[in-house]
Design an enzyme around this catalytic site. Structure first.
Site, short mmCIF file in Angstrom:
data_model
loop_
_atom_site.label_atom_id
_atom_site.label_comp_id
_atom_site.label_asym_id
_atom_site.label_seq_id
_atom_site.Cartn_x
_atom_site.Cartn_y
_atom_site.Cartn_z
N PHE A 155 75.94 15.51 78.97
CA PHE A 155 76.94 16.22 79.81
C PHE A 155 78.24 16.25 78.86
O PHE A 155 79.29 16.18 79.36
CB PHE A 155 77.20 15.46 80.86
CG PHE A 155 77.66 16.16 82.24
CD1 PHE A 155 77.39 17.40 82.46
CD2 PHE A 155 78.85 15.31 82.51
CE1 PHE A 155 77.97 18.09 83.52
CE2 PHE A 155 79.66 15.97 83.66
CZ PHE A 155 79.20 17.44 84.22
N GLY A 156 78.12 16.52 77.45
CA GLY A 156 79.27 16.92 77.04
C GLY A 156 79.66 18.33 76.98
O GLY A 156 79.71 18.88 78.13
N ARG A 157 80.64 18.64 75.96
CA ARG A 157 81.00 20.24 76.38
C ARG A 157 80.21 21.04 76.75
O ARG A 157 80.33 21.90 77.62
CB ARG A 157 81.90 20.55 75.01
CG ARG A 157 83.23 20.12 74.65
CD ARG A 157 83.50 20.55 73.22
NE ARG A 157 82.70 19.95 72.22
CZ ARG A 157 83.09 19.00 71.44
NH1 ARG A 157 84.18 18.51 71.60
NH2 ARG A 157 81.93 18.65 70.51
N THR A 237 68.46 24.52 74.06
CA THR A 237 69.26 25.18 73.10
C THR A 237 70.15 24.04 72.27
O THR A 237 70.93 24.23 71.51
CB THR A 237 70.54 25.92 73.84
OG1 THR A 237 71.10 25.22 74.85
CG2 THR A 237 69.98 27.00 74.43
N ARG A 239 68.55 20.77 69.79
CA ARG A 239 67.70 20.83 68.34
C ARG A 239 66.31 20.47 68.74
O ARG A 239 66.15 19.88 69.82
CB ARG A 239 68.09 19.48 67.62
CG ARG A 239 69.40 19.69 66.99
CD ARG A 239 69.17 20.90 65.62
NE ARG A 239 70.56 21.07 65.13
CZ ARG A 239 71.65 21.93 65.58
NH1 ARG A 239 71.55 22.64 66.50
NH2 ARG A 239 72.74 21.92 64.95
N GLU A 268 61.49 24.28 62.43
CA GLU A 268 61.85 25.64 62.26
C GLU A 268 61.77 26.20 60.79
O GLU A 268 62.22 25.35 59.93
CB GLU A 268 63.43 25.88 62.89
CG GLU A 268 63.72 26.07 64.27
CD GLU A 268 65.09 25.95 64.53
OE1 GLU A 268 65.96 26.30 63.87
OE2 GLU A 268 65.42 25.41 65.69
N HIS A 286 66.84 30.46 67.43
CA HIS A 286 68.09 29.76 67.12
C HIS A 286 69.36 30.47 67.13
O HIS A 286 70.12 30.48 66.06
CB HIS A 286 67.84 28.91 65.93
CG HIS A 286 68.77 27.53 65.87
ND1 HIS A 286 68.54 26.34 65.43
CD2 HIS A 286 70.06 27.38 66.36
CE1 HIS A 286 69.34 25.43 65.66
NE2 HIS A 286 70.32 26.06 66.43
N ILE A 287 69.51 31.24 68.26
CA ILE A 287 70.59 32.21 68.27
C ILE A 287 71.68 31.86 69.54
O ILE A 287 72.35 32.76 69.88
CB ILE A 287 70.12 33.60 68.34
CG1 ILE A 287 69.39 33.97 69.61
CG2 ILE A 287 69.37 34.07 67.30
CD1 ILE A 287 68.87 35.21 69.91
C1 GLV Z 1 73.96 25.39 66.53
O1 GLV Z 1 72.58 24.78 66.40
C2 GLV Z 1 75.00 24.35 66.04
O2 GLV Z 1 74.78 23.23 66.13
O3 GLV Z 1 76.08 24.79 66.03
#
Ligand code: GLV
Length: 320
Positions: A155-157, A237, A239, A268, A286-287
């Site tokens: 629950f960070g940024r 989104t 890792r 990956e 990873h976009i």
């Molecule tokens: C992208 O995966 C990041 O860590 O900025």
């Protein structure tokens, strides 16, 4: 006096060279592929600074070969690709790019959540395959969002930015994290702190926003998937190694959960066998932060960190 030397391990938005070139000699990897570990070691050996990306494995042995490096500026918020302790021991500053990619990443988590729940990709494929011969009430039924529960792991940024968006879709928010956030933060986002097991058992959607550490490796594995609702979806989104991908493939195949939206993968660019054959997944390379202005801001933040450290000043986004 010779200018300091900076290695860019990949091509980056033009702003980076524009910022660095007046005071530094910049060596850019012009190939459309990452350096091999040997190439990276050779190229980085005599540089004063390295602007790295998340696919560069900057481990203790590579760090041990850096003769002059004073700063490694990672163009990412995550920095699990760098052995920060080894860098610290060698007196090398490591920086990342927090903040500027929060909204883009949260947007993409919602895009994956919506795409997998509402079956956007199979529906698109259906039309392109010429199979749409008439509307039907039972066609492409997916999962509802309103009134359902979104469990945020972390629950960070970015987790908070997802909570803000999810509230607009009528999702109830629960979160699990290492520690509980202050009550006013929870109230602001309408989020309730729960333990991991409650999050897994009660969420209709789970979105991962944890940094990758030994503690978060395989945060979702066989045991976790087994207690999720069969109607639940996972979005990642963060890792790839936060999820045991082989276990996820089995759970998706056996319909132990409803679906997954994945931007990141355990190895990956390889995918776990069987993942790409599944209908109930949405896959992206990873976009999540790949929005034009966001990527430029990340890159310029890294360049600024290099300039500050080489100028003897403290950078803003220092990790160690
Ligand atoms: C992208 O995966 C990041 O860590 O900025």
């Amino acid at each position: 006096m010779a200018k300091p030397t900076v290695l860019l391990t990949r091509r980056l938005p033009d702003v980076v060279v524009e910022m660095l070139a007046p005071t530094c000699d910049v060596d850019v990897n012009q190939d459309d592929r990452p350096y091999s570990p040997d190439e990276l070691a050779r190229k980085a050996a005599d540089k004063d600074a390295v602007v790295a990306v998340l696919t560069d494995k900057i481990d203790a042995s590579l760090i041990g070969t850096l003769e002059r490096c004073r700063v490694i500026a990672n163009v990412a918020v995550g920095f699990d690709n760098i052995d920060t302790e080894a860098a610290k021991r060698r007196g090398i500053v490591v920086t990342n790019t927090p903040g500027v990619l929060t909204d883009a990443t949260a947007d993409f988590a919602m895009a994956l959540l919506l795409a997998v729940a509402r079956r956007v990709i199979p529906a698109d494929r259906f039309i392109r395959d010429g199979k749409f011969h008439g509307w039907n009430v039972l066609m492409f039924l997916g999962g509802d969002l309103a009134g359902k529960t979104l469990g945020l792991a972390g629950f960070g940024r970015i987790g908070q930015a997802v909570a803000r968006r999810a509230a607009g879709f009528g999702l109830r928010i629960v979160y699990a994290d290492e520690h509980r956030f202050p009550i006013d933060v929870e109230q602001h986002f309408g989020a309730r702190f729960v333990d991991k097991e409650t999050l897994l058992r009660t969420s209709d959607f789970i979105s991962l926003h944890l940094p990758l550490t030994p503690q978060t490796h395989h945060w979702i594995g066989e045991a976790e998937l087994a207690i999720m609702k069969p109607t639940a979806y996972i979005v990642n989104t963060s890792r790839g190694p936060a999820i045991d991908e082989a276990a996820l493939v089995r759970a998706l195949r056996e319909k132990k959960i409803a679906g997954a939206g994945l931007d990141v993968f355990e190895r990956e660019p390889e995918l776990a066998p069987g993942l790409a054959e599944l209908e109930n997944v949405v896959l992206a390379p990873h976009i999540a932060s790949a929005a034009e202005a966001t990527r430029s801001k990340m890159a310029s933040m890294a360049a600024e960190s290099v300039l500050l450290v080489l100028g003897g000043k403290d950078p803003k986004n220092r990790v160690v």
